[in-house]
Design an enzyme around this catalytic site. Structure first.
Site, mmCIF file in Angstrom:
data_model
loop_
_atom_site.group_PDB
_atom_site.id
_atom_site.type_symbol
_atom_site.label_atom_id
_atom_site.label_comp_id
_atom_site.label_asym_id
_atom_site.label_seq_id
_atom_site.Cartn_x
_atom_site.Cartn_y
_atom_site.Cartn_z
ATOM 1 N N ASP A 29 35.048 32.998 36.070
ATOM 2 C CA ASP A 29 35.646 34.347 36.065
ATOM 3 C C ASP A 29 34.648 35.316 35.442
ATOM 4 O O ASP A 29 33.719 34.908 34.744
ATOM 5 C CB ASP A 29 36.959 34.367 35.264
ATOM 6 C CG ASP A 29 37.609 35.753 35.308
ATOM 7 O OD1 ASP A 29 37.735 36.322 36.415
ATOM 8 O OD2 ASP A 29 37.959 36.292 34.248
ATOM 9 N N SER A 30 34.892 36.601 35.675
ATOM 10 C CA SER A 30 34.041 37.624 35.069
ATOM 11 C C SER A 30 34.186 37.616 33.543
ATOM 12 O O SER A 30 33.346 38.178 32.857
ATOM 13 C CB SER A 30 34.412 38.993 35.628
ATOM 14 O OG SER A 30 35.799 39.221 35.445
ATOM 15 N N CYS B 40 38.375 34.591 39.695
ATOM 16 C CA CYS B 40 38.342 36.058 39.652
ATOM 17 C C CYS B 40 38.638 36.631 41.047
ATOM 18 O O CYS B 40 37.977 36.267 42.028
ATOM 19 C CB CYS B 40 36.931 36.462 39.208
ATOM 20 S SG CYS B 40 36.618 38.216 39.179
ATOM 21 N N HIS C 254 43.918 39.452 34.853
ATOM 22 C CA HIS C 254 44.456 39.983 33.595
ATOM 23 C C HIS C 254 45.927 40.386 33.680
ATOM 24 O O HIS C 254 46.606 40.478 32.660
ATOM 25 C CB HIS C 254 43.672 41.227 33.158
ATOM 26 C CG HIS C 254 42.307 40.939 32.622
ATOM 27 N ND1 HIS C 254 41.352 40.292 33.354
ATOM 28 C CD2 HIS C 254 41.757 41.222 31.417
ATOM 29 C CE1 HIS C 254 40.254 40.199 32.625
ATOM 30 N NE2 HIS C 254 40.467 40.744 31.440
ATOM 31 N N GLU D 100 42.236 43.848 27.667
ATOM 32 C CA GLU D 100 41.038 43.505 26.885
ATOM 33 C C GLU D 100 41.134 44.065 25.457
ATOM 34 O O GLU D 100 40.633 43.475 24.514
ATOM 35 C CB GLU D 100 39.780 44.071 27.550
ATOM 36 C CG GLU D 100 39.451 43.432 28.872
ATOM 37 C CD GLU D 100 38.534 42.232 28.737
ATOM 38 O OE1 GLU D 100 37.672 42.227 27.867
ATOM 39 O OE2 GLU D 100 38.708 41.286 29.540
ATOM 40 N N CYS E 121 45.013 40.163 40.050
ATOM 41 C CA CYS E 121 43.915 40.308 39.095
ATOM 42 C C CYS E 121 44.250 39.378 37.936
ATOM 43 O O CYS E 121 45.410 39.312 37.500
ATOM 44 C CB CYS E 121 43.817 41.756 38.618
ATOM 45 S SG CYS E 121 42.670 41.958 37.236
HETATM 46 N N1 DGL Z 1 38.652 39.007 36.776
HETATM 47 C C1 DGL Z 1 38.801 40.285 37.442
HETATM 48 C C2 DGL Z 1 39.737 40.129 38.643
HETATM 49 O O1 DGL Z 1 40.526 39.210 38.735
HETATM 50 C C3 DGL Z 1 39.337 41.342 36.493
HETATM 51 C C4 DGL Z 1 38.352 41.754 35.411
HETATM 52 C C5 DGL Z 1 37.114 42.437 35.958
HETATM 53 O O2 DGL Z 1 37.212 43.571 36.491
HETATM 54 O O3 DGL Z 1 36.053 41.814 35.880
HETATM 55 O O4 DGL Z 1 39.674 40.933 39.540
#
Ligand code: DGL
Length: 269
Positions: A9-10, A72, A190, A154, A188
């Site tokens: 993931d990011s 992600c 989050h 976050e 997403c």
């Molecule tokens: N992990 C990203 C997603 O699911 C969200 C956080 C980001 O923008 O990196 O799209």
């Protein structure tokens, strides 16, 4: 040679998906990699997300993973297809979170009106619309980018007044597109953390879907259907966590996403 399953993931958010995968399939070894140093991906260009995701996927391959899950949504939307088509070394697989979600969406919607809440990058890529159209062409998809939701999570402002104001406005914007939406996908990593707030502004008859369980179920099916991949996954129940940023702050912030404390190490990609 057998290896762990890589989950990428990011940043932290993919832990909401990883938690469900690990719960459903605890027998496998896993390496989680969060690219916290370069998070967020949701506002970055196609090329940048593709390059970053490719680097991280290859890092996981170098660490012995034969199968990598892009937890992600933004990476799944902007990089998965290109990596699958152009970059995969022999014997390596990469899967994302969009297909498992779109494949099974018909099990939830009754009137074929589905709302997608996601990052700007995911929305602009139109990946949900494209994939949904492949599997269920009669479903109407209404998308909304919610750029403030990731920073809210976050910054641990999940239950703040700002969170309530922002979420209420965004949900209203989604329903302004169609008041008939009966299923909303939190597309997403989050957003599931905002569920207690989101559900206060969504009509009671609307189903709100978080992806973790859905992805975990589809991965289980996939491994059954692909014994050639499954037999390449090692099974000692061992978990390793890496971040491209500072390991100590990663450890300190993961509990809300993963539900328990973890030990992480720094990794350069
Ligand atoms: N992990 C990203 C997603 O699911 C969200 C956080 C980001 O923008 O990196 O799209």
């Amino acid at each position: 040679m057998q290896g762990p399953i890589g989950v990428f993931d990011s940043g932290y958010g993919g832990l909401t998906v990883f938690k469900e995968i690990q719960k459903k399939l605890p027998q496998y070894d896993y390496i989680y990699l969060g690219d916290n140093a370069r998070c967020p991906y949701g506002i970055r260009s196609f090329e940048t997300v593709y390059e970053y995701t490719k680097e991280c996927a290859f890092k996981l391959f170098d660490l012995g993973c034969n199968l990598v899950i892009l937890a992600c949504n933004t990476a799944s939307a902007k990089a998965l297809r290109t990596i699958q088509q152009n970059d995969l070394p022999e014997g390596k697989r990469v899967l994302g979170v969009i297909r498992p979600t779109t494949e099974s969406i018909n099990e939830y919607t009754k009137n074929n009106k589905v709302g997608i809440l996601a990052t700007q990058g995911t929305v602009l890529s139109e990946s949900y619309k494209i994939e949904m159209n492949k599997f269920h062409p009669t479903i109407d998809v209404f998308q909304l980018a919610c750029p403030l939701w990731v920073p809210l999570v976050e910054n641990n402002e999940i239950d703040s007044k700002a969170a309530h104001d922002i979420v209420e406005k965004d949900i209203q914007r989604l329903f302004d597109q169609s008041s008939e939406i009966d299923t909303i996908v939190l597309a997403c990593t989050h957003y599931p953390l905002l569920l207690p707030v989101i559900s206060q502004y969504v009509p009671e008859n609307v189903t709100i879907l978080s992806q973790g369980e859905l992805v975990a179920n589809k991965l289980t099916d996939y491994l059954h259907r692909h014994p050639e991949v499954e037999t390449q996954c090692s099974k000692n129940g061992h978990l390793t966590f890496y971040t491209t940023d500072d390991a100590k702050s990663f450890e300190a912030n993961t509990t809300i996403f993963y539900g328990q404390k973890i030990t992480a190490s720094h990794l350069d990609v």
